[in-house]
Design a protein around this motif. Structure first.
Motif, PDB file in Angstrom:
ATOM      1  N   GLY A  40       0.788  -1.221   0.000  1.00 35.10           N
ATOM      2  CA  GLY A  40       0.000   0.000   0.000  1.00 35.10           C
ATOM      3  C   GLY A  40       0.823   1.275   0.000  1.00 35.10           C
ATOM      4  N   ILE A  41       0.156   2.373   0.310  1.00 34.57           N
ATOM      5  CA  ILE A  41       0.812   3.679   0.337  1.00 34.57           C
ATOM      6  C   ILE A  41       1.907   3.712   1.400  1.00 34.57           C
ATOM      7  CG2 ILE A  41       0.484   6.124   0.881  1.00 34.57           C
ATOM      8  CD1 ILE A  41      -0.543   5.306  -1.865  1.00 34.57           C
ATOM      9  N   CYS A  42       1.646   3.161   2.572  1.00 33.99           N
ATOM     10  CA  CYS A  42       2.607   3.228   3.677  1.00 33.99           C
ATOM     11  C   CYS A  42       3.972   2.702   3.269  1.00 33.99           C
ATOM     12  CB  CYS A  42       2.096   2.442   4.878  1.00 33.99           C
ATOM     13  SG  CYS A  42       3.285   2.301   6.218  1.00 33.99           S
ATOM     14  N   LEU A  43       3.990   1.513   2.727  1.00 29.93           N
ATOM     15  CA  LEU A  43       5.261   0.883   2.418  1.00 29.93           C
ATOM     16  C   LEU A  43       5.898   1.471   1.165  1.00 29.93           C
ATOM     17  CD1 LEU A  43       5.895  -2.918   2.637  1.00 29.93           C
ATOM     18  CD2 LEU A  43       6.802  -1.575   0.746  1.00 29.93           C
ATOM     19  N   ASN A  44       5.072   1.820   0.174  1.00 34.17           N
ATOM     20  CA  ASN A  44       5.604   2.252  -1.109  1.00 34.17           C
ATOM     21  C   ASN A  44       5.771   3.755  -1.254  1.00 34.17           C
ATOM     22  OD1 ASN A  44       5.630  -0.337  -2.931  1.00 34.17           O
ATOM     23  ND2 ASN A  44       3.723  -0.436  -1.779  1.00 34.17           N
ATOM     24  N   TRP A  45       4.868   4.540  -0.632  1.00 35.69           N
ATOM     25  CA  TRP A  45       4.900   5.990  -0.845  1.00 35.69           C
ATOM     26  C   TRP A  45       4.638   6.785   0.425  1.00 35.69           C
ATOM     27  CZ3 TRP A  45       6.889   7.471  -5.259  1.00 35.69           C
ATOM     28  CH2 TRP A  45       6.849   6.577  -6.330  1.00 35.69           C
ATOM     29  N   GLY A  46       4.741   6.165   1.578  1.00 32.00           N
ATOM     30  CA  GLY A  46       4.432   6.881   2.806  1.00 32.00           C
ATOM     31  C   GLY A  46       5.430   6.630   3.908  1.00 32.00           C
ATOM     32  N   PRO A  49       9.364   4.933   2.924  1.00 32.23           N
ATOM     33  CA  PRO A  49      10.307   5.732   2.143  1.00 32.23           C
ATOM     34  C   PRO A  49      10.560   7.124   2.709  1.00 32.23           C
ATOM     35  CG  PRO A  49       8.224   5.492   0.972  1.00 32.23           C
ATOM     36  CD  PRO A  49       8.178   4.548   2.122  1.00 32.23           C
ATOM     37  N   THR A  50       9.556   7.713   3.389  1.00 31.24           N
ATOM     38  CA  THR A  50       9.826   9.021   3.999  1.00 31.24           C
ATOM     39  C   THR A  50      10.852   8.895   5.111  1.00 31.24           C
ATOM     40  OG1 THR A  50       7.926   8.771   5.507  1.00 31.24           O
ATOM     41  CG2 THR A  50       7.577  10.042   3.484  1.00 31.24           C
ATOM     42  N   LYS A  51      10.811   7.799   5.852  1.00 28.92           N
ATOM     43  CA  LYS A  51      11.796   7.617   6.921  1.00 28.92           C
ATOM     44  C   LYS A  51      13.193   7.421   6.351  1.00 28.92           C
ATOM     45  CE  LYS A  51       8.278   8.137   9.265  1.00 28.92           C
ATOM     46  NZ  LYS A  51       7.512   8.490   8.072  1.00 28.92           N
ATOM     47  N   ALA A  52      13.268   6.807   5.172  1.00 27.21           N
ATOM     48  CA  ALA A  52      14.562   6.669   4.508  1.00 27.21           C
ATOM     49  C   ALA A  52      15.089   8.039   4.100  1.00 27.21           C
ATOM     50  CB  ALA A  52      14.437   5.757   3.288  1.00 27.21           C
ATOM     51  N   LEU A  53      14.213   8.887   3.574  1.00 30.31           N
ATOM     52  CA  LEU A  53      14.623  10.256   3.224  1.00 30.31           C
ATOM     53  C   LEU A  53      15.067  11.025   4.462  1.00 30.31           C
ATOM     54  CD1 LEU A  53      11.837  11.362   0.705  1.00 30.31           C
ATOM     55  CD2 LEU A  53      14.158  10.627   0.152  1.00 30.31           C
ATOM     56  N   LEU A  54      14.280  10.916   5.516  1.00 31.31           N
ATOM     57  CA  LEU A  54      14.593  11.651   6.754  1.00 31.31           C
ATOM     58  C   LEU A  54      15.877  11.150   7.393  1.00 31.31           C
ATOM     59  CD1 LEU A  54      10.952  11.885   8.072  1.00 31.31           C
ATOM     60  CD2 LEU A  54      12.429  13.851   7.635  1.00 31.31           C
ATOM     61  N   ARG A  55      16.173   9.865   7.217  1.00 30.79           N
ATOM     62  CA  ARG A  55      17.436   9.339   7.733  1.00 30.79           C
ATOM     63  C   ARG A  55      18.618   9.959   6.986  1.00 30.79           C
ATOM     64  NH1 ARG A  55      20.360   7.638  11.992  1.00 30.79           N
ATOM     65  NH2 ARG A  55      21.719   5.859  11.506  1.00 30.79           N
ATOM     66  N   SER A  56      18.482  10.091   5.674  1.00 29.65           N
ATOM     67  CA  SER A  56      19.532  10.748   4.897  1.00 29.65           C
ATOM     68  C   SER A  56      19.721  12.187   5.365  1.00 29.65           C
ATOM     69  CB  SER A  56      19.181  10.723   3.404  1.00 29.65           C
ATOM     70  OG  SER A  56      19.223   9.410   2.894  1.00 29.65           O
ATOM     71  N   ARG A  88      13.754   4.627  -2.565  1.00 28.66           N
ATOM     72  CA  ARG A  88      12.944   3.722  -3.377  1.00 28.66           C
ATOM     73  C   ARG A  88      13.421   2.276  -3.234  1.00 28.66           C
ATOM     74  NH1 ARG A  88       9.129   5.470  -2.748  1.00 28.66           N
ATOM     75  NH2 ARG A  88       8.217   4.000  -4.213  1.00 28.66           N
ATOM     76  N   GLY A  89      14.726   2.097  -3.044  1.00 29.82           N
ATOM     77  CA  GLY A  89      15.257   0.756  -2.856  1.00 29.82           C
ATOM     78  C   GLY A  89      14.768   0.113  -1.574  1.00 29.82           C
ATOM     79  N   VAL A  90      14.659   0.912  -0.521  1.00 30.73           N
ATOM     80  CA  VAL A  90      14.131   0.415   0.748  1.00 30.73           C
ATOM     81  C   VAL A  90      12.696  -0.081   0.555  1.00 30.73           C
ATOM     82  CG1 VAL A  90      13.411   1.083   3.071  1.00 30.73           C
ATOM     83  CG2 VAL A  90      15.640   1.827   2.194  1.00 30.73           C
ATOM     84  N   SER A  91      11.885   0.720  -0.157  1.00 33.70           N
ATOM     85  CA  SER A  91      10.502   0.321  -0.416  1.00 33.70           C
ATOM     86  C   SER A  91      10.432  -0.946  -1.252  1.00 33.70           C
ATOM     87  CB  SER A  91       9.752   1.457  -1.120  1.00 33.70           C
ATOM     88  OG  SER A  91       9.469   2.504  -0.227  1.00 33.70           O
ATOM     89  N   ALA A  92      11.273  -1.022  -2.272  1.00 38.78           N
ATOM     90  CA  ALA A  92      11.255  -2.190  -3.153  1.00 38.78           C
ATOM     91  C   ALA A  92      11.571  -3.467  -2.377  1.00 38.78           C
ATOM     92  CB  ALA A  92      12.263  -2.006  -4.287  1.00 38.78           C
ATOM     93  N   GLN A  93      12.535  -3.368  -1.473  1.00 39.44           N
ATOM     94  CA  GLN A  93      12.908  -4.542  -0.676  1.00 39.44           C
ATOM     95  C   GLN A  93      11.730  -5.025   0.168  1.00 39.44           C
ATOM     96  OE1 GLN A  93      16.433  -4.001   1.712  1.00 39.44           O
ATOM     97  NE2 GLN A  93      15.967  -5.732   3.034  1.00 39.44           N
TER      98      GLN A  93
END
Length: 484
Positions: A40-46, A49-56, A88-93
């Motif tokens: 769903g949105i959480c794993l793919n677009w919410g 992936p936002t936490k991956a961006l925020l970690r960066s 996006r890689g985090v979401s794909a995994q």
């Protein structure tokens, strides 16, 4: 693939896939209908992936401030394409992981759009492919060819878990170019030098924090008097002070009344509460004014399912007013959070099984915002407790009094607890500061166990940890604080 199921779930997001796994564990023949991508949105677009961006962004922040820790690092930079690629890689995994779980638990995944053709036991669910709604964004993993699953499927029980999508305001429709929703904000082709965020809920503040940390000039416009309106006012005030200290511009009691595309960006007319207007210019605008449930085209109204203010009406077990039709997650109303959907799905399936389960208690669902500083909360705010007629005792502990926080270089923050003065019941807990999203579960467990202030005060917290502040906040509510 069978065409008759005990439980058929429409939607493969957090609520849907968790409900499916629990149903399979309980022996139900189970299927999930999904039109875009598992997770769903959480794993793919919410959430993920936002936490991956925020970690960066967090790592970039620490690199820029390395000297505060006695370290020397050459001037740090970033490649926004690489940052997005990692996200996006985090979401794909994880997307692939959900597919594995479906296969492991022998759950059929039917690709397409579902519509309830008839209510009641055995009533078919029609799945179509040719008329599938074009995804808002392309699926993270394309739907496998040859397994789309168009057809008619019978199910004894149907659970609707179709989630939600960004709310769109008339005249400020996202265009994917200069006016973004969280989809576009998640994968910028280039880092904008300036942007305006409309709305200061969790989504808006997280993106505002990310882009500001990465160097953009950011302005947040909030209609209500405080940012993060669902949070305790005192906690929101501390967060605002820290965000503004980082250079974020925040306008409250203000609304975006007009957006005009101009040159390479946008001109935004902001109207203050008193009627005064000002025009802001930026390269991009992020619309983060909430979400709305995906209720259209499912056959719910034709089946007689009650829908009120855009959400499906349910009881504490996910049951609608129509027998054998259920709803969970965002489509069933707030709080619109992935972990609420997951728990709601589990409760729903266990109730179908006839197990003795407790109904959903939305007051014990924690909320987390992963900006810098983080914000986390559960239960009643001080204001809500007083509105409910409770006499309260309030405890506070500042991060500046905690050794671990000082050692981490994170001395700004607050832990606040709200107790019933007569019974000692923990009514709510609210935090702002480093890693509070990892701490809040301690108070969630305490509330679930109906723990009193006495039991919390006599619990031993490890030293040195941030969690000690939770203990001190409880002590403070009863005049026994030690380190402040």
């Amino acid at each position: 693939m069978a065409d008759t199921y005990d439980i058929l779930i429409i939607g493969g997001g957090p609520g849907g896939y968790v409900a499916a796994i629990r149903a399979a564990q309980l022996g139900f023949k189970t299927a999930v209908v999904e039109r875009e991508h598992l997770g769903g949105i959480c794993l793919n677009w919410g959430c993920i992936p936002t936490k991956a961006l925020l970690r960066s962004a967090e790592i970039f922040h620490y690199a820029e401030n390395a000297k505060d820790y006695g370290l020397t690092i050459a001037k740090p930079g970033f490649d926004i394409a690489a940052v997005v690629k990692r996200s996006r890689g985090v979401s794909a995994q994880l997307n692939g992981g959900v597919g594995y779980l479906m296969k492991k638990n022998k759950i059929d995944v039917i690709w397409g759009e579902a519509k309830i053709a008839k209510a009641g036991e055995g009533g078919p669910v029609e799945v179509s492919v040719g008329k599938m709604t074009k995804p808002i964004v392309e699926p993270q993993n394309p739907v496998p060819k040859g397994v789309l699953g168009e057809g008619s499927y019978k199910a004894k029980h149907v659970i609707v878990a179709t989630g939600a999508r960004p709310r769109v305001l008339p005249g400020i429709e996202p265009d994917g170019d200069r006016i973004w929703t969280y989809f576009e904000a998640m994968k910028p082709a280039a880092m904008p030098k300036s942007l305006i965020v409309m709305g200061s809920g969790a989504i808006g503040i997280e993106f505002a924090s990310f882009y500001r940390t990465m160097g953009a000039e950011v302005t947040v416009v909030e209609l209500l008097p405080q940012i993060m309106p669902v949070e305790d006012a005192e906690i929101a005030g501390v967060a605002r002070k820290q965000l503004e200290k980082q250079g974020l511009k925040i306008l409250t009691d203000a609304k975006v009344s007009k957006v005009t595309k101009s040159g390479q960006g946008v001109e935004v007319t902001v109207e203050a509460k008193g009627g005064k207007t000002e025009t802001l210019k930026a390269e991009r605008l992020i619309s983060a004014v909430g979400v709305q449930g995906n209720i259209e085209g499912l056959g719910l109204e034709e089946a007689g399912v009650a829908i009120e203010r855009g959400i499906v009406g349910i009881d504490g077990f996910g049951r609608t007013n129509v027998e054998r039709i259920y709803a969970i997650g965002d489509v069933a109303g707030p709080p619109m959070l992935a972990h609420k959907a997951e728990h709601e799905g589990t409760i729903c399936v266990e109730k179908i099984k006839g197990m003795d389960v407790h109904p959903m208690k939305t007051t014990q669902i924690p909320g987390c915002t992963y900006c810098q500083p983080q914000v986390a909360s559960v239960g009643l705010t001080e204001a809500k407790a007083k509105e409910a007629g409770r006499e309260v005792k309030i405890g506070r502990f500042n991060f500046k009094g905690n050794g671990k926080a000082i050692a981490l270089g994170e001395p700004e923050g607050l832990v606040k607890t709200v107790f019933d003065a007569k019974t000692g019941e923990l009514l709510g807990a609210h935090m702002v500061g480093a890693e509070v999203t990892e701490l809040i579960q301690g108070f969630v467990i305490a509330m679930g166990l109906e723990t009193t202030e006495e039991e919390l005060m006599h619990s031993v917290f490890p030293h040195p940890t941030l969690s000690e502040m939770m203990h001190e906040s409880v002590l403070d509510a009863y005049g026994r604080v030690i380190h402040m």
